[in-house]
Design an enzyme around this catalytic site. Structure first.
Site, short mmCIF file in Angstrom:
data_model
loop_
_atom_site.label_atom_id
_atom_site.label_comp_id
_atom_site.label_asym_id
_atom_site.label_seq_id
_atom_site.Cartn_x
_atom_site.Cartn_y
_atom_site.Cartn_z
CB CYS A 248 -4.64 -65.02 -69.40
SG CYS A 248 -4.09 -66.07 -68.03
CG HIS A 506 -3.90 -69.46 -70.94
ND1 HIS A 506 -3.39 -68.18 -70.85
CD2 HIS A 506 -4.58 -69.53 -72.11
CE1 HIS A 506 -3.75 -67.50 -71.92
NE2 HIS A 506 -4.47 -68.29 -72.70
#
Length: 587
Positions: A248, A506
């Protein structure tokens, strides 16, 4: 009335009960004010109010049909009506831009402070002071929007259009809505930009020559033919990226590249011939990344990830990486692989887009000697929390972080002039602002234990960097030579967010395409708003300069490369023909 009009911030107050700050800006006579404003919008043939060249007003280059408003299309289809309307539109925009522009500086030193008398317009119906004037394009009526007097005027006299002089937006009475298109937008941009450039001497040469005035690009015959022959493809650019296993961090950085207007234009044009790159392994993946503009399904950047793993060992592996570290690694690889990259005064896409200059001034408190040094910067990393204060307990703003960044700090250094070891002060300032400015908040602390500072940091949609430049806050500040504030204004176009803790989390990001905001979570792309973006806990904020600097009569390097290649090819053909003729003559 349209919802967009209702959302406008219309701060209109009666002139009899206006605030003291407004009263100080007014001229002694209200009638004189109104007369000055009326003369401004009535005297349309005055060349001082016609900044845009006739070439700009008469050219159809870049015009697009107003498919949602047949009334303005019919008006602009007639050459006489078009010239009259655009001339008045330009005069109104020029008046407002000149009203809010600082006075030009004299050749030697700043001008003595003197209050400039300006006209504050009033509504012709209710006599309210107009902070956001609306003027009819068919007559000289000026009215307020909040009380509906301007729309009442349009209905009563059956006039079709009025203009908001603060933003250049045009309202159509028949459509009951604001209309948008390149004709008015281009005229507004060119007019305001020329006035801003006229009032500044920013980054002048020693010969005191003015900057080359801006001229809009209008394609010639050959360029128009090339554009017409080009194949049109979908260029929406809103495409998700697949998570290839804790990647990510890679996806958010690539999305910021894709929505970066300078990098996007560089890689989608012929400025990046990948066959000429030094690192042939990195060039195809970069080109492939920017080709996601033409796709609909999520894209997996596997080749780009593999290439970066091979090129930079510090970010290789399957564990989670830091997005900021990955950004720097990618920029270094693009720089080293670009053709013509150098260690000094490099003009590659990375340095042309992100490179600025940071100046450090060390002042000796004993003799007052100042030692200055200039370093290259590709981004700015900002501390959270003042000294002696727990960052997680403080309320932060981007402006506050920048003020702390440019504050003086005490150091114990030996002076090179007086050789004393007394206390000195060091101050950082920005000597040269880059076109794209990236800020990273230092949220991760690695002391005895790794912790994350997760407090909210307020950041604006538009940012003025003038207070943090060397001319404003350096060792020898000279604010009088800053010029208009528009030269230092930046607009937000991307924000990177980290959710979670230091070792597990994340990354997602917000990005702007045109006037619309989107939220990117790997392969999921959802429409969003600027409000949602500004409410996020940002880790990185990326801004682009509103007005870019440019040079006069400079042929782009990629054009020179093409011309040189064509000339070499021509010489080879001529040499081959000469050899063939010589061979025939020998027979």
């Amino acid at each position: 009335m349209s919802s967009e009009a209702d959302a406008m911030d219309l701060d209109e107050s009666p002139s009899s009960s206006g605030s003291s700050s407004h009263a100080m800006e007014r001229t002694p006579s209200n009638s004189a004010k109104s007369l000055d404003f009326k003369m401004t919008i009535a005297n349309l043939d005055d060349p001082d109010h016609a900044e845009t060249s006739s070439r700009t007003l008469s050219s159809d280059a870049g015009d697009e049909p107003y498919s949602h408003c047949d009334h303005v299309s019919a008006l602009l289809s007639d050459p006489d009506s078009r010239a009259r309307v655009l001339r008045k539109y330009e005069a109104l925009v020029s008046w407002y831009a000149r009203l809010h522009a600082p006075s030009a500086l004299p050749e030697s030193g700043p001008r003595p402070a003197k209050r400039r008398k300006t006209a504050v317009p009033e509504c012709d119906t209710c006599q309210r002071t107009l902070q956001r004037p609306f003027v009819c394009l068919s007559c000289n009526y000026g009215g307020c929007w909040k009380q509906g007097h301007i729309t009442d005027h349009l209905q009563e006299l059956q006039h079709d259009f009025c203009v908001d002089v603060t933003s250049g937006a045009v309202f159509c009475r028949n459509c009951d809505d604001f209309i948008y298109g390149s004709i008015f937008e281009n005229t507004y941009s060119v007019t305001t930009l020329k006035l801003e450039e006229k009032e500044t001497r920013f980054q002048e040469s020693k010969s005191r020559k003015r900057r080359h005035t801006f001229e809009p690009w209008i394609p010639n015959v050959s360029e128009t033919a090339t554009i017409q022959k080009s194949q049109k493809i979908s260029c929406r650019g809103r495409r998700g990226l697949l998570n290839l296993g804790s990647t990510c961090y890679l996806n958010v950085i690539l999305q910021t590249f894709i929505c970066n207007p300078l990098m996007r234009n560089h890689f989608l044009s012929d400025k990046h011939p990948h066959k000429l790159c030094k690192n042939v392994n990195l060039a195809p993946p970069i080109d492939q990344i920017f080709k996601i503009y033409s796709g609909d399904q999520p894209y997996g950047p596997a080749s780009f990830l593999t290439t970066m793993w091979k090129a930079a060992n510090e970010i290789s592996g399957y564990q989670q990486q830091d997005a900021h570290e990955f950004l720097i690694a990618v920029l270094n690889q693009i720089h080293t692989s670009s053709r013509g990259s150098t260690s000094i005064s490099c003009v590659c896409v990375v340095h042309s887009t992100f490179a600025g200059q940071l100046q450090s001034d060390v002042r000796c408190k004993n003799c007052g000697n100042v030692t200055s040094s200039v370093d290259l910067m590709l981004d700015m990393s900002l501390d959270l929390g003042a000294k002696g204060q727990r960052p997680e307990k403080s309320e932060e703003t981007l402006a506050g972080c920048l003020r702390r960044f440019t504050l003086s700090e005490s150091l114990d250094l030996k002076c090179s002039k007086c050789n004393s070891s007394n206390e000195s002060t060091k101050r950082l300032s920005i000597r040269k602002l880059p076109p794209v400015l990236s800020f990273t908040f230092k949220r991760f602390k690695h002391d005895a234990t790794a912790t994350k500072i997760d407090n909210y940091v307020r950041f604006p949609a538009t940012l003025n960097m003038a207070p943090y430049t060397t001319m404003a806050s350096g060792a020898n500040p000279d604010p009088a030579r800053l010029g208009p504030s528009a030269l230092y204004e930046y607009e937000l176009f991307a924000v990177v967010i980290h959710e979670g803790q230091v070792n597990s989390g994340h990354y997602t990001n917000f990005a702007r395409f045109g006037d619309h905001w989107y939220h990117f979570d790997d392969d999921k792309v959802t429409p969003s708003t600027l409000r949602e973006c500004l409410k996020s806990h940002a880790y990185m904020c990326v801004y682009v300069k509103r007005h870019l600097d440019y040079k006069q009569h400079q042929i782009p390097s990629y054009v020179l490369t093409q011309q040189q290649a064509a000339e070499k090819e021509r010489l080879k053909v001529e040499e081959k023909q000469i050899k063939e003729l010589a061979a025939l003559a020998g027979i």
